[in-house]
Design a protein around this motif. Structure first.
Motif, short mmCIF file in Angstrom:
data_model
loop_
_atom_site.label_atom_id
_atom_site.label_comp_id
_atom_site.label_asym_id
_atom_site.label_seq_id
_atom_site.Cartn_x
_atom_site.Cartn_y
_atom_site.Cartn_z
N ILE A 69 0.86 -1.18 0.00
CA ILE A 69 0.00 0.00 0.00
C ILE A 69 0.90 1.24 0.00
O ILE A 69 1.60 1.52 0.97
N VAL A 70 0.89 1.97 -1.11
CA VAL A 70 1.67 3.20 -1.22
C VAL A 70 0.94 4.33 -0.51
O VAL A 70 1.56 5.17 0.16
N TYR A 71 -0.38 4.34 -0.63
CA TYR A 71 -1.16 5.41 -0.01
C TYR A 71 -2.53 4.87 0.33
O TYR A 71 -3.17 4.16 -0.46
N ASP A 72 -3.01 5.18 1.53
CA ASP A 72 -4.36 4.86 1.99
C ASP A 72 -5.04 6.18 2.32
O ASP A 72 -4.53 6.99 3.09
N GLY A 73 -6.19 6.43 1.71
CA GLY A 73 -6.88 7.70 1.91
C GLY A 73 -7.24 7.95 3.35
O GLY A 73 -7.45 9.10 3.74
N ARG A 74 -7.31 6.90 4.18
CA ARG A 74 -7.60 7.07 5.60
C ARG A 74 -6.34 7.01 6.47
O ARG A 74 -6.44 7.00 7.69
N SER A 75 -5.18 6.92 5.83
CA SER A 75 -3.88 6.92 6.51
C SER A 75 -3.75 5.77 7.50
O SER A 75 -2.98 5.86 8.45
N GLU A 76 -4.49 4.68 7.28
CA GLU A 76 -4.42 3.54 8.19
C GLU A 76 -3.44 2.48 7.69
O GLU A 76 -2.77 1.83 8.50
N LEU A 77 -3.36 2.28 6.39
CA LEU A 77 -2.57 1.18 5.84
C LEU A 77 -1.42 1.64 4.98
O LEU A 77 -0.80 0.81 4.30
N THR A 78 -1.12 2.93 4.96
CA THR A 78 -0.02 3.43 4.15
C THR A 78 1.28 2.76 4.58
O THR A 78 1.63 2.75 5.76
N GLY A 79 1.98 2.18 3.60
CA GLY A 79 3.24 1.50 3.87
C GLY A 79 3.09 0.05 4.22
O GLY A 79 4.10 -0.66 4.36
N ARG A 80 1.87 -0.46 4.36
CA ARG A 80 1.67 -1.87 4.72
C ARG A 80 1.85 -2.76 3.49
O ARG A 80 1.47 -2.41 2.38
N MET A 81 2.42 -3.95 3.70
CA MET A 81 2.59 -4.91 2.61
C MET A 81 1.68 -6.12 2.76
O MET A 81 1.60 -6.96 1.88
N ASP A 82 0.99 -6.23 3.89
CA ASP A 82 0.17 -7.41 4.16
C ASP A 82 -1.30 -7.04 4.26
O ASP A 82 -2.05 -7.64 5.03
N ALA A 83 -1.73 -6.05 3.49
CA ALA A 83 -3.12 -5.59 3.59
C ALA A 83 -4.08 -6.46 2.79
O ALA A 83 -5.29 -6.28 2.87
N GLY A 84 -3.57 -7.40 1.99
CA GLY A 84 -4.45 -8.29 1.23
C GLY A 84 -5.00 -7.69 -0.03
O GLY A 84 -6.02 -8.16 -0.54
N LEU A 85 -4.37 -6.64 -0.55
CA LEU A 85 -4.85 -6.01 -1.78
C LEU A 85 -3.93 -6.30 -2.96
O LEU A 85 -3.75 -5.47 -3.84
N ALA A 86 -3.32 -7.50 -2.99
CA ALA A 86 -2.53 -7.89 -4.16
C ALA A 86 -3.45 -8.00 -5.36
O ALA A 86 -4.66 -8.21 -5.23
#
Length: 617
Positions: free
Chosen positions: A236-253
């Motif tokens: 995740i490069v950017y999350d509009g809610r600033s919750e998951l920005t920088g996460r790699m395990d968010a499940g959005l592959a």
């Protein structure tokens, strides 16, 4: 427990009410259902279209920003001071001179960095493991040579794609603070030569996305959607809610987006979403917008409540109208039922009240006419019974006459033989056998030999009448004598040949009967060498045989009617594949061909008798 009444046991009023109500309610329910699905489909389509537009807009906005960063990198690469400083860097061996070069390069980099508020830092890595570095927040240098960089192993991709965008990483900004940054990496070529002299990395604070992707909140879709910038592997490069920005395990592959196209449905973190996706061919990153299904369902529930209210009101109105209509229709019918009950008891003076010209009025007039006819016919019933008895007596008389004639012929035969008149006895015997053969079981099949014997009796009489003007020739194999044929179908053909074919022949006439098998069929042909038929008459007669239900005055001759009757009898018993055919003979005369299914008469009779035997289980 009593059974429920059947539909036909209900009163007409109840049937009409139930039928009208059911049909109308079905139409209302179907209309509401179609409207509901159409409304839901339209809202979903509009939501997808709006989301797709926003997705493409966000993706294009980020592309423009990266293009601006690329232009900045080109400005840095083309800076003469930086170009010369890199040349001097590789030539210098003195530490003091190297410090001056570093100061000079950092000053130029800071000049490019300062006007852009969202740029965090700039690195230039020389090929001999030295790093030039400037930071807007005065953070410490975290990378000191190319070997420390994760992207260096894939440096060929930098050359191939002109630049690389690296997902979110953290960078020290001083005072123990960290900032999330994305990195723009490209190679620096020596001008005007093409060899690589260094690599440049520009770190961009991810807060730049907050300034670029500002929701207007002008509609409910934008207030409920969720925006992501993600790599193909799901970082995740950017999350509009600033919750998951920088996460790699968010499940959005990208494997989560299995449907073809740029929109569809997915389940993420246990919730259902409608998504739109836009992959940038420039940045190689994906802009994803998720809209929760709860938001869509809330809109659907509003439509459900409205349609349910409208449907209930329509159902109540339809039920009331159906009841009034059924009552209005059945009211005059009940009056008719009362009067018809009196007629049933014998009161034929009852008459229906005729009101209007609708179906009820017409039915009333028909009932009145029927009662008038019944009254009139009662006076004729005795005459009808007398006529019926007279017809029965006539039928009995018609049955007695053939038997009487048959018995009389047998008496004539006996007297003729006693007095020595053999020809009269022979004719009487043949005629008696003709009557005996013709009087019973006309529709039953018989063996072919019985039909041929009947023809011989007929020809015995005709030989006395016509002397030796013609002769009969039979060519029937012995194995076909037991074949089953329909009674009195061949003899009429011989009679037609005698009367119509050979009636004017003075000598040399011949009638030939042939039988043969053709596959599953028995073929019996009756030929003569008489007058025959012209082409037009033969064509008309063939047409009459093919279309027995279309009479034509031109074809209503005795032998034409007889042939059609024979053909109809055969087809009624054996089917359309059997029947009668006509053909002209080349030397004159006519051939009539009968087609029967080949069956042995003894086997066919046995099969019929078996139908009446008791069957064993």
């Amino acid at each position: 427990m009593d059974k429920l009444p059947r539909w036909k046991d209900y009163l007409l009023k109840t049937k009409l009410f139930l039928a009208f109500s059911a049909a109308s309610l079905f139409i209302v329910a179907l209309t509401c259902l179609i409207f509901y699905h159409r409304n839901v489909s339209d809202f979903r389509t509009q939501t997808v279209a709006l989301s797709d537009t926003i997705t493409r807009q966000y993706s294009r906005t980020f592309e423009l920003y990266v293009q601006d960063i690329e232009k900045l990198s080109v400005s840095i690469i083309g800076d003469p001071v930086i170009q010369q400083s890199l040349i001097d860097h590789y030539k210098s061996t003195d530490d003091v001179e190297q410090n001056q070069i570093e100061l000079q390069v950092n000053n130029r980099l800071f000049t490019h960095l300062q006007p852009r508020p969202q740029l965090q830092s700039i690195y230039i890595f020389s090929l001999d493991d030295f790093a030039y570095y400037v930071s807007k927040a005065n953070g410490p240098k975290t990378s000191f040579n190319l070997q420390d960089e994760s992207w260096y192993a894939d440096r060929d991709a930098v050359v191939r794609n002109k630049f690389l965008l690296l997902p979110v990483a953290e960078e020290e900004t001083g005072g123990g603070r960290k900032a999330q940054v994305i990195s723009f990496v490209r190679n620096i070529n020596r001008i005007p030569f093409r060899e690589i002299t260094a690599y440049m990395k520009i770190n961009i604070n991810v807060n730049i996305f907050k300034n670029m992707f500002v929701n207007s909140d002008s509609n409910e879709v934008e207030r409920n959607m969720r925006v992501f910038i993600a790599t193909d592997d799901g970082s995740i490069v950017y999350d509009g809610r600033s919750e998951l920005t920088g996460r790699m395990d968010a499940g959005l592959a990208m494997s989560a987006f299995r449907q073809p196209g740029r929109s569809g449905d997915l389940v993420w973190q246990g919730r259902h979403y409608l998504y739109t996706l836009e992959k940038s061919t420039y940045t190689k990153w994906n802009t994803v917008i998720l809209i929760p299904n709860e938001f869509l369902l809330s809109k659907q529930k509003k439509a459900q409540y409205i349609l349910l209210l409208v449907g209930m009101l329509a159902m109540l109105l339809i039920a009331a109208v159906s009841y009034l209509l059924s009552h209005q229709i059945t009211l005059p019918l009940r009056s008719m039922m009362t009067k018809m009950a009196r007629v049933e008891l014998g009161d034929l003076s009852q008459r229906m009240t005729v009101e209007g010209r609708d179906e009820i009025g017409r039915l009333s007039r028909i009932c009145n006419n029927m009662l008038d006819s019944i009254t009139r016919l009662i006076s004729e019933v005795y005459e009808s019974k007398l006529a019926e008895k007279s017809a029965q007596l006539s039928a009995l008389q018609a049955q007695i006459n053939p038997h009487f004639l048959y018995n009389t012929l047998n008496i004539m035969k006996s007297i003729s033989r006693i007095r020595g008149i053999e020809e009269v006895a022979e004719m009487s015997e043949s005629l008696a056998e003709l009557f005996q053969y013709s009087m019973k079981n006309l529709q039953h099949p018989v063996p072919l030999r019985d039909e041929l014997d009947h023809i011989r009796n007929y020809m015995n009489i005709q030989q006395h009448r016509f002397s030796n003007r013609f002769e009969l020739f039979m060519a029937v194999p012995d194995e076909l004598l037991d074949a089953s044929v329909l009674k009195l179908t061949i003899q009429p053909l011989v009679e037609n040949a005698v009367i119509h074919g050979l009636g004017k022949v003075r000598a040399g006439g011949c009638i030939a009967i042939r039988a043969s098998r053709r596959g599953p069929s028995l073929i019996v042909e009756v030929s003569d060498n008489g007058a025959g038929m012209d082409g037009n008459r033969l064509h008309e007669l063939r047409y009459a045989l093919r279309h027995p239900g279309r009479p034509d005055d031109r074809r209503e001759e005795a032998h034409g009617i007889g042939l059609r009757n024979i053909g109809q009898r055969i087809q009624l018993l054996y089917g359309e594949d059997c029947g009668i055919e006509l053909a002209g003979n080349p030397g004159g005369g006519l051939t009539v061909r009968l087609v029967f299914p080949y069956r042995r008469h003894d086997l066919e009779e046995g099969a019929k008798n078996d139908e009446y035997l008791p069957r064993r289980g």
